[in-house]
Design a protein around this motif. Structure first.
Motif, mmCIF file in Angstrom:
data_model
loop_
_atom_site.group_PDB
_atom_site.id
_atom_site.type_symbol
_atom_site.label_atom_id
_atom_site.label_comp_id
_atom_site.label_asym_id
_atom_site.label_seq_id
_atom_site.Cartn_x
_atom_site.Cartn_y
_atom_site.Cartn_z
ATOM 1 N N ALA A 200 0.947 -1.140 0.008
ATOM 2 C CA ALA A 200 0.076 -0.028 0.030
ATOM 3 C C ALA A 200 0.989 1.282 0.151
ATOM 4 O O ALA A 200 1.864 1.258 0.774
ATOM 5 C CB ALA A 200 -0.906 0.051 1.140
ATOM 6 N N SER A 201 0.536 2.279 -1.070
ATOM 7 C CA SER A 201 1.451 3.529 -0.751
ATOM 8 C C SER A 201 0.176 4.812 -0.662
ATOM 9 O O SER A 201 -0.652 4.647 -1.510
ATOM 10 C CB SER A 201 1.871 3.609 -2.249
ATOM 11 N N VAL A 202 0.484 5.285 0.210
ATOM 12 C CA VAL A 202 -0.514 6.339 0.642
ATOM 13 C C VAL A 202 0.135 7.748 0.331
ATOM 14 O O VAL A 202 1.153 7.983 1.078
ATOM 15 C CB VAL A 202 -0.983 6.320 2.280
ATOM 16 N N ASN A 203 -0.579 8.675 -0.453
ATOM 17 C CA ASN A 203 -0.165 9.978 -0.497
ATOM 18 C C ASN A 203 -0.833 10.968 0.383
ATOM 19 O O ASN A 203 -2.052 10.952 0.272
ATOM 20 C CB ASN A 203 -0.407 10.433 -2.092
ATOM 21 N N LEU A 204 -0.115 11.259 1.266
ATOM 22 C CA LEU A 204 -0.683 12.229 2.408
ATOM 23 C C LEU A 204 -1.114 13.598 1.788
ATOM 24 O O LEU A 204 -0.674 14.109 0.972
ATOM 25 C CB LEU A 204 0.352 12.254 3.522
ATOM 26 N N PRO A 205 -1.788 14.104 2.785
ATOM 27 C CA PRO A 205 -2.488 15.430 2.553
ATOM 28 C C PRO A 205 -1.069 16.492 2.644
ATOM 29 O O PRO A 205 -0.112 16.111 3.208
ATOM 30 C CB PRO A 205 -3.306 16.047 3.683
ATOM 31 N N GLU A 206 -1.233 17.724 2.206
ATOM 32 C CA GLU A 206 -0.103 18.460 2.088
ATOM 33 C C GLU A 206 0.294 18.850 3.417
ATOM 34 O O GLU A 206 -0.561 19.030 4.697
ATOM 35 C CB GLU A 206 -0.673 19.962 1.684
ATOM 36 N N SER A 207 1.858 18.762 3.690
ATOM 37 C CA SER A 207 2.307 18.915 5.111
ATOM 38 C C SER A 207 1.862 20.335 5.934
ATOM 39 O O SER A 207 1.709 20.168 7.024
ATOM 40 C CB SER A 207 3.623 18.872 4.926
ATOM 41 N N THR A 208 1.722 21.330 4.993
ATOM 42 C CA THR A 208 1.373 22.947 5.471
ATOM 43 C C THR A 208 -0.257 22.407 6.202
ATOM 44 O O THR A 208 -0.532 23.511 6.953
ATOM 45 C CB THR A 208 1.210 23.721 4.512
ATOM 46 N N ALA A 209 -0.924 21.561 5.763
ATOM 47 C CA ALA A 209 -2.220 21.514 6.388
ATOM 48 C C ALA A 209 -2.084 20.611 7.524
ATOM 49 O O ALA A 209 -3.480 20.530 8.108
ATOM 50 C CB ALA A 209 -3.226 21.128 5.148
ATOM 51 N N ARG A 210 -1.445 19.784 7.871
ATOM 52 C CA ARG A 210 -1.413 18.803 8.683
ATOM 53 C C ARG A 210 -0.873 19.493 9.955
ATOM 54 O O ARG A 210 0.143 20.305 10.196
ATOM 55 C CB ARG A 210 -0.613 17.516 8.261
ATOM 56 N N HIS A 211 -1.294 18.801 11.185
ATOM 57 C CA HIS A 211 -0.925 19.426 12.673
ATOM 58 C C HIS A 211 -0.161 18.472 13.198
ATOM 59 O O HIS A 211 0.446 18.704 14.353
ATOM 60 C CB HIS A 211 -2.144 19.750 13.498
ATOM 61 N N GLY A 212 0.468 17.361 12.765
ATOM 62 C CA GLY A 212 1.320 16.407 13.206
ATOM 63 C C GLY A 212 1.663 15.224 12.555
ATOM 64 O O GLY A 212 1.107 14.935 11.439
ATOM 65 N N ALA A 213 2.250 14.224 13.420
ATOM 66 C CA ALA A 213 2.450 12.828 12.457
ATOM 67 C C ALA A 213 1.212 12.000 12.679
ATOM 68 O O ALA A 213 0.297 12.317 13.219
ATOM 69 C CB ALA A 213 3.777 12.077 13.386
ATOM 70 N N SER A 214 1.253 11.017 11.765
ATOM 71 C CA SER A 214 0.048 9.921 11.680
ATOM 72 C C SER A 214 0.529 8.625 11.473
ATOM 73 O O SER A 214 1.851 8.457 11.056
ATOM 74 C CB SER A 214 -0.786 10.328 10.358
ATOM 75 N N THR A 215 -0.197 7.801 11.834
ATOM 76 C CA THR A 215 0.294 6.520 11.603
ATOM 77 C C THR A 215 -0.869 5.460 10.918
ATOM 78 O O THR A 215 -2.061 5.621 11.130
ATOM 79 C CB THR A 215 0.344 5.755 13.179
ATOM 80 N N TRP A 216 -0.302 4.938 9.852
ATOM 81 C CA TRP A 216 -1.305 4.030 8.739
ATOM 82 C C TRP A 216 -1.095 2.584 9.144
ATOM 83 O O TRP A 216 0.202 2.291 9.459
ATOM 84 C CB TRP A 216 -1.002 4.509 7.511
ATOM 85 N N ARG A 217 -2.032 1.684 8.817
ATOM 86 C CA ARG A 217 -1.926 0.317 9.098
ATOM 87 C C ARG A 217 -2.581 -0.212 7.875
ATOM 88 O O ARG A 217 -3.993 0.084 7.459
ATOM 89 C CB ARG A 217 -2.638 0.064 10.307
ATOM 90 N N ILE A 218 -2.360 -1.393 7.505
ATOM 91 C CA ILE A 218 -3.181 -2.434 6.589
ATOM 92 C C ILE A 218 -3.348 -3.550 7.484
ATOM 93 O O ILE A 218 -2.471 -4.100 8.150
ATOM 94 C CB ILE A 218 -2.442 -2.720 5.157
ATOM 95 N N ASP A 219 -4.398 -4.256 7.314
ATOM 96 C CA ASP A 219 -4.683 -5.672 7.807
ATOM 97 C C ASP A 219 -5.481 -6.304 6.594
ATOM 98 O O ASP A 219 -5.962 -5.862 5.646
ATOM 99 C CB ASP A 219 -5.939 -5.495 8.886
ATOM 100 N N VAL A 220 -5.040 -7.714 6.847
ATOM 101 C CA VAL A 220 -5.499 -8.434 5.694
ATOM 102 C C VAL A 220 -6.406 -9.704 6.351
ATOM 103 O O VAL A 220 -5.950 -10.257 7.213
ATOM 104 C CB VAL A 220 -4.267 -9.307 4.884
ATOM 105 N N TYR A 221 -7.471 -9.950 5.794
ATOM 106 C CA TYR A 221 -8.734 -10.856 6.301
ATOM 107 C C TYR A 221 -8.665 -12.203 5.286
ATOM 108 O O TYR A 221 -8.842 -11.689 3.943
ATOM 109 C CB TYR A 221 -9.921 -10.424 6.633
ATOM 110 N N ALA B 53 4.571 4.869 10.904
ATOM 111 C CA ALA B 53 4.222 6.492 11.455
ATOM 112 C C ALA B 53 4.754 7.137 10.358
ATOM 113 O O ALA B 53 5.899 6.863 9.782
ATOM 114 C CB ALA B 53 4.844 6.508 12.691
ATOM 115 N N ALA B 54 4.136 8.202 9.971
ATOM 116 C CA ALA B 54 4.590 9.331 8.917
ATOM 117 C C ALA B 54 4.614 10.593 9.632
ATOM 118 O O ALA B 54 3.909 11.024 10.342
ATOM 119 C CB ALA B 54 3.585 9.352 7.904
ATOM 120 N N ALA B 55 5.755 11.330 9.483
ATOM 121 C CA ALA B 55 6.232 12.476 10.069
ATOM 122 C C ALA B 55 5.503 13.454 9.532
ATOM 123 O O ALA B 55 4.765 13.396 8.278
ATOM 124 C CB ALA B 55 7.628 12.855 9.907
#
Length: 273
Positions: free
Chosen positions: A89-110, A127-129
């Motif tokens: 999975a590749s996630v293109n994050l929102p613009e850094s100027t619009a974000r307020h901090g780091a985020s953590t992303w996860r994939i699960d397979v069932y 985690a993404a800075a």
């Protein structure tokens, strides 16, 4: 010279034996870049928000989606006996100027029974800075087996669901738009993971043992099958290696007998002795 010829014969024999097993590896080689390749690997451009609405794609293709941060995104793909799928999975994050901090992303397979399958290896959560533009995730599952006991949770042939979501971020960043790209490829494991049985039907939503296609309409099993269809479950390269082992065993027995039987009764020995 005899030694060289013997070594050459061994190398050629090994190439003949391992040749069939090398075919699946070559099949996983990425196709050349270009418009035709891009069209061949195109998948759905949206994702579902539940298991029931998961967007379907086949291995080797890329699924994309645009959503809001905090949404749960679902996709589903088929995996067959002997395969070891790797989901990326590749996630293109929102613009850094619009974000307020780091985020953590996860994939699960069932799997098809909606049992969460553990990853053998890979970065399932990352985690993404705040300044990061993208985050890359991956999960390599255990090899898919043709059959398992009811108490076991081994991965079985059928549908596999992928869920992508953010598990941690500042509350102010909820609802921001992002784009995601999901893919899945498999390494063929062959008879090393073959079992002594097979399922009545792959674990596909809506499939039953009596599921059959009506006039012009594919059954649920057929509609969710890999491009080359589901394997029959009885064949594996164990049959090949069993046959090769039997031939080598017979040759070894003949060779041993030839070496130990000797030249027969010497001509100088009287018949009555």
């Amino acid at each position: 010279m005899r030694t060289v010829r013997a070594l050459s014969a061994v190398v050629l024999a090994g190439a003949a034996l391992f040749g069939p097993a090398a075919v699946p590896v070559l099949a996983d080689t990425p196709a050349p870049s270009g418009s035709a390749s891009a069209e061949a690997t195109a998948g759905p451009t949206e994702a579902g928000t539940t298991f029931r609405t998961a967007a379907f794609f086949r291995q080797g293709r890329q699924a994309t989606a645009e959503a809001s941060t905090g949404d749960y995104l679902y996709w589903v793909f088929p995996a067959d006996t002997g395969q070891r799928p790797t989901v990326t999975a590749s996630v293109n994050l929102p613009e850094s100027t619009a974000r307020h901090g780091a985020s953590t992303w996860r994939i699960d397979v069932y799997d098809g029974l909606r049992r969460r399958q553990p990853c053998m290896y890979g970065m399932q959560s990352r985690a993404a800075a705040k300044e990061a533009a993208t985050v890359e995730l991956s999960c390599t599952l255990r090899p898919v087996r043709p059959w398992a006991d009811t108490w076991d949770d081994d991965p079985l042939p059928g549908s596999y669901y992928v869920r992508l979501t953010v598990t941690g971020l500042p509350e102010e960043d909820l609802g921001q738009s992002f784009t995601a790209r999901i893919g899945a490829v498999s390494a063929e494991q062959g008879g090393a993971y073959a079992g002594g049985g097979s399922l009545a039907a792959p674990l596909v939503p809506g499939a039953t043992t009596e599921d059959a296609a009506s006039a012009g309409t594919p059954s649920a099993v057929e509609a969710r099958a890999p491009e080359d269809g589901w394997s029959s479950g009885w064949w594996s390269d164990r049959w090949l290696w069993t046959a090769v082992g039997g031939v080598l065993g017979a040759l070894a027995g003949i060779g041993g007998y030839s070496l130990t039987r000797g030249a027969g009764r010497p001509s100088r020995v009287p018949p009555t002795v």
